[in-house]
Design a protein around this motif. Structure first.
Motif, PDB file in Angstrom:
ATOM      1  N   UNK A  24      33.708  48.494  48.221  1.00 35.91           N
ATOM      2  CA  UNK A  24      32.995  47.223  48.284  1.00 35.91           C
ATOM      3  C   UNK A  24      32.121  47.093  47.046  1.00 35.91           C
ATOM      4  N   UNK A  25      32.235  45.969  46.355  1.00 41.20           N
ATOM      5  CA  UNK A  25      31.441  45.737  45.158  1.00 41.20           C
ATOM      6  C   UNK A  25      30.455  44.607  45.421  1.00 41.20           C
ATOM      7  N   UNK A  26      29.329  44.657  44.739  1.00 38.32           N
ATOM      8  CA  UNK A  26      28.283  43.666  44.944  1.00 38.32           C
ATOM      9  C   UNK A  26      27.829  43.042  43.637  1.00 38.32           C
ATOM     10  N   UNK A  27      26.786  42.222  43.728  1.00 41.91           N
ATOM     11  CA  UNK A  27      26.189  41.530  42.585  1.00 41.91           C
ATOM     12  C   UNK A  27      27.211  40.668  41.843  1.00 41.91           C
ATOM     13  N   UNK A  28      28.094  39.985  42.615  1.00 40.77           N
ATOM     14  CA  UNK A  28      29.074  39.094  42.019  1.00 40.77           C
ATOM     15  C   UNK A  28      28.452  37.715  41.799  1.00 40.77           C
ATOM     16  N   UNK A  29      28.971  37.026  40.813  1.00 37.69           N
ATOM     17  CA  UNK A  29      28.518  35.668  40.534  1.00 37.69           C
ATOM     18  C   UNK A  29      29.253  34.689  41.437  1.00 37.69           C
ATOM     19  N   UNK A  30      28.570  33.632  41.875  1.00 35.18           N
ATOM     20  CA  UNK A  30      29.264  32.642  42.708  1.00 35.18           C
ATOM     21  C   UNK A  30      30.271  31.838  41.888  1.00 35.18           C
ATOM     22  N   UNK A  31      31.281  31.332  42.581  1.00 35.01           N
ATOM     23  CA  UNK A  31      32.269  30.434  41.986  1.00 35.01           C
ATOM     24  C   UNK A  31      32.883  31.037  40.713  1.00 35.01           C
ATOM     25  N   UNK A  32      33.266  32.327  40.799  1.00 33.52           N
ATOM     26  CA  UNK A  32      33.776  33.051  39.631  1.00 33.52           C
ATOM     27  C   UNK A  32      35.041  33.807  40.008  1.00 33.52           C
ATOM     28  N   UNK A  33      36.019  33.832  39.099  1.00 32.23           N
ATOM     29  CA  UNK A  33      37.246  34.596  39.302  1.00 32.23           C
ATOM     30  C   UNK A  33      37.087  35.998  38.718  1.00 32.23           C
ATOM     31  N   UNK A  34      37.444  37.001  39.509  1.00 26.62           N
ATOM     32  CA  UNK A  34      37.382  38.403  39.088  1.00 26.62           C
ATOM     33  C   UNK A  34      38.777  39.028  39.119  1.00 26.62           C
ATOM     34  N   UNK A  35      39.025  39.912  38.156  1.00 24.34           N
ATOM     35  CA  UNK A  35      40.257  40.696  38.113  1.00 24.34           C
ATOM     36  C   UNK A  35      39.950  42.127  38.550  1.00 24.34           C
ATOM     37  N   UNK A  36      40.953  42.775  39.171  1.00 22.51           N
ATOM     38  CA  UNK A  36      40.773  44.183  39.542  1.00 22.51           C
ATOM     39  C   UNK A  36      42.127  44.871  39.610  1.00 22.51           C
ATOM     40  N   UNK A  37      42.111  46.213  39.460  1.00 23.02           N
ATOM     41  CA  UNK A  37      43.309  47.022  39.633  1.00 23.02           C
ATOM     42  C   UNK A  37      42.911  48.405  40.128  1.00 23.02           C
ATOM     43  N   UNK A  38      43.787  49.004  40.911  1.00 21.98           N
ATOM     44  CA  UNK A  38      43.546  50.352  41.425  1.00 21.98           C
ATOM     45  C   UNK A  38      43.959  51.387  40.388  1.00 21.98           C
ATOM     46  N   UNK A  39      43.361  52.569  40.453  1.00 22.35           N
ATOM     47  CA  UNK A  39      43.805  53.692  39.627  1.00 22.35           C
ATOM     48  C   UNK A  39      43.825  54.964  40.465  1.00 22.35           C
ATOM     49  N   UNK A  40      44.662  55.911  40.054  1.00 21.63           N
ATOM     50  CA  UNK A  40      44.723  57.228  40.691  1.00 21.63           C
ATOM     51  C   UNK A  40      44.924  58.261  39.599  1.00 21.63           C
ATOM     52  N   UNK A  41      44.112  59.308  39.623  1.00 20.51           N
ATOM     53  CA  UNK A  41      44.142  60.344  38.589  1.00 20.51           C
ATOM     54  C   UNK A  41      44.365  61.715  39.213  1.00 20.51           C
ATOM     55  N   UNK A  42      45.344  62.453  38.667  1.00 22.92           N
ATOM     56  CA  UNK A  42      45.494  63.865  39.008  1.00 22.92           C
ATOM     57  C   UNK A  42      45.598  64.659  37.702  1.00 22.92           C
ATOM     58  N   UNK A  43      46.024  65.907  37.784  1.00 21.20           N
ATOM     59  CA  UNK A  43      46.030  66.752  36.588  1.00 21.20           C
ATOM     60  C   UNK A  43      47.034  66.308  35.540  1.00 21.20           C
ATOM     61  N   UNK A  44      47.992  65.450  35.936  1.00 20.10           N
ATOM     62  CA  UNK A  44      48.973  64.968  34.971  1.00 20.10           C
ATOM     63  C   UNK A  44      48.545  63.711  34.245  1.00 20.10           C
ATOM     64  N   UNK A  45      47.578  62.979  34.796  1.00 16.13           N
ATOM     65  CA  UNK A  45      47.145  61.755  34.145  1.00 16.13           C
ATOM     66  C   UNK A  45      46.721  60.703  35.152  1.00 16.13           C
ATOM     67  N   UNK A  46      46.680  59.455  34.694  1.00 13.18           N
ATOM     68  CA  UNK A  46      46.199  58.338  35.507  1.00 13.18           C
ATOM     69  C   UNK A  46      47.258  57.253  35.601  1.00 13.18           C
ATOM     70  N   UNK A  47      47.471  56.752  36.799  1.00 14.60           N
ATOM     71  CA  UNK A  47      48.358  55.619  37.038  1.00 14.60           C
ATOM     72  C   UNK A  47      47.517  54.426  37.474  1.00 14.60           C
ATOM     73  N   UNK A  48      47.953  53.231  37.049  1.00  8.43           N
ATOM     74  CA  UNK A  48      47.231  52.002  37.387  1.00  8.43           C
ATOM     75  C   UNK A  48      48.136  51.071  38.188  1.00  8.43           C
ATOM     76  N   UNK A  49      47.559  50.441  39.197  1.00  9.29           N
ATOM     77  CA  UNK A  49      48.260  49.399  39.922  1.00  9.29           C
ATOM     78  C   UNK A  49      48.257  48.108  39.123  1.00  9.29           C
ATOM     79  N   UNK A  50      49.016  47.131  39.608  1.00 12.94           N
ATOM     80  CA  UNK A  50      49.084  45.832  38.938  1.00 12.94           C
ATOM     81  C   UNK A  50      47.752  45.092  39.057  1.00 12.94           C
TER      82      UNK A  50
END
Length: 283
Positions: free
Chosen positions: A155-181
């Motif tokens: 859960x994220x806070x302190x967002x501005x009203x009437x604003x579009x935000x982008x986000x993506x998931x990430x997962x990191x293990x010993x081989x590196x990091x993968x990102x979701x769309x």
């Protein structure tokens, strides 16, 4: 005819799901030998590679596939001629983790980011989200330790009203990091805030009502006044479109002389209506 002698050499090209097994035929016992490997997670091995025909001093290799990440395997070389089969010593190798994969799910409401760790690559991953107003993101949530199939929620806070935000998931293990769309969500406008300012230009039958739009909540607001003989009001003035910090006024007429009136400012946007405090004036 003597039995062959064979050496189990180190495995090479070890990846998360593949490896190459290597051996040397030290002595063929006087004839070509069929050479290969036994392998598995434990003894008895359970798997045998195809064999190759070799003579003394020659090396042999076999690729194996379908391995599990972060797993230790045992293997040994063998060589067979007409006198029998000989085995090299047992060796081991351990596959590394595989790069994880993630799925990004729609945001819940306007502040809960959701994702799923589809494949941890063989070990626990640190999972979280990047987020911001553009696809450059600029913000990263705290990470959570997750395994395959587990969900990730922040859960994220302190967002501005009437604003579009982008986000993506990430997962990191010993081989590196993968990102979701990339995904996006839009916050609604906030409820506006207004101040009721003192009435001016008071006359026997008219007055000027004044207000200030302190915060528009992210979009232009319709601003006006409620007016009446008590705090039930009963009369609503015409409205004006205003944005944050702009003032607004309405001239009202047809008042009764020597009478006290109540009034308050209001401002309306797509999220609702905010009201200023009650004020009074007397004609």
């Amino acid at each position: 005819m003597a039995a062959p002698t064979v050496t189990t050499d180190e495995a090479t090209s070890v990846e998360a799901t593949i490896a190459t097994l290597n051996g040397t035929l030290d002595g063929d016992g006087g004839e070509a030998c069929e050479c290969g490997f036994e392998w598995g997670k434990d003894v008895p091995y359970g798997n045998t590679t195809p064999s190759e025909s070799k003579t003394a001093g020659q090396t042999f290799s076999q690729p194996i596939t379908g391995l599990q990440p972060k797993t230790t395997y045992r293997f040994r070389a063998f060589a067979t001629n007409s006198a029998g089969t000989s085995y090299g010593t047992i060796r081991t190798f351990t596959t590394p983790a595989r790069l994880p994969t993630t799925t990004i799910n729609p945001a819940t409401g306007t502040s809960a980011l959701n994702g799923t760790l589809d494949d941890d690559g063989g070990e626990a991953c640190d999972c979280g989200f990047e987020w911001g107003e553009t696809e450059a993101y600029g913000n990263t949530t705290p990470a959570q330790s997750r395994r395959t199939g587990q969900s990730v929620l922040q859960t994220i806070g302190e967002l501005l009203p009437d604003t579009t935000y982008h986000f993506r998931a990430f997962a990191t293990n010993s081989r590196g990091t993968d990102y979701g769309a990339d995904r996006s969500f839009s916050t609604p406008a906030a409820l506006p805030t207004a101040t009721t300012d003192p009435a001016t230009e008071l006359g026997a039958i008219e007055a000027n009502l004044n207000g200030t739009l302190d915060g528009d909540g992210g979009e232009a607001c319709d601003c006006g006044f409620e007016l009446g003989l008590d705090t039930g009001y009963g009369t609503i003035t015409a409205t004006e479109s205003k944005t944050t910090d702009q003032t607004f006024s309405q001239v009202i007429g047809g008042l009764v002389p020597n009478t006290t009136y109540h009034f308050r400012a209001f401002a309306t946007n797509s999220s609702g209506t905010g009201y200023g405090a009650d004020r009074t004036f007397t004609t």
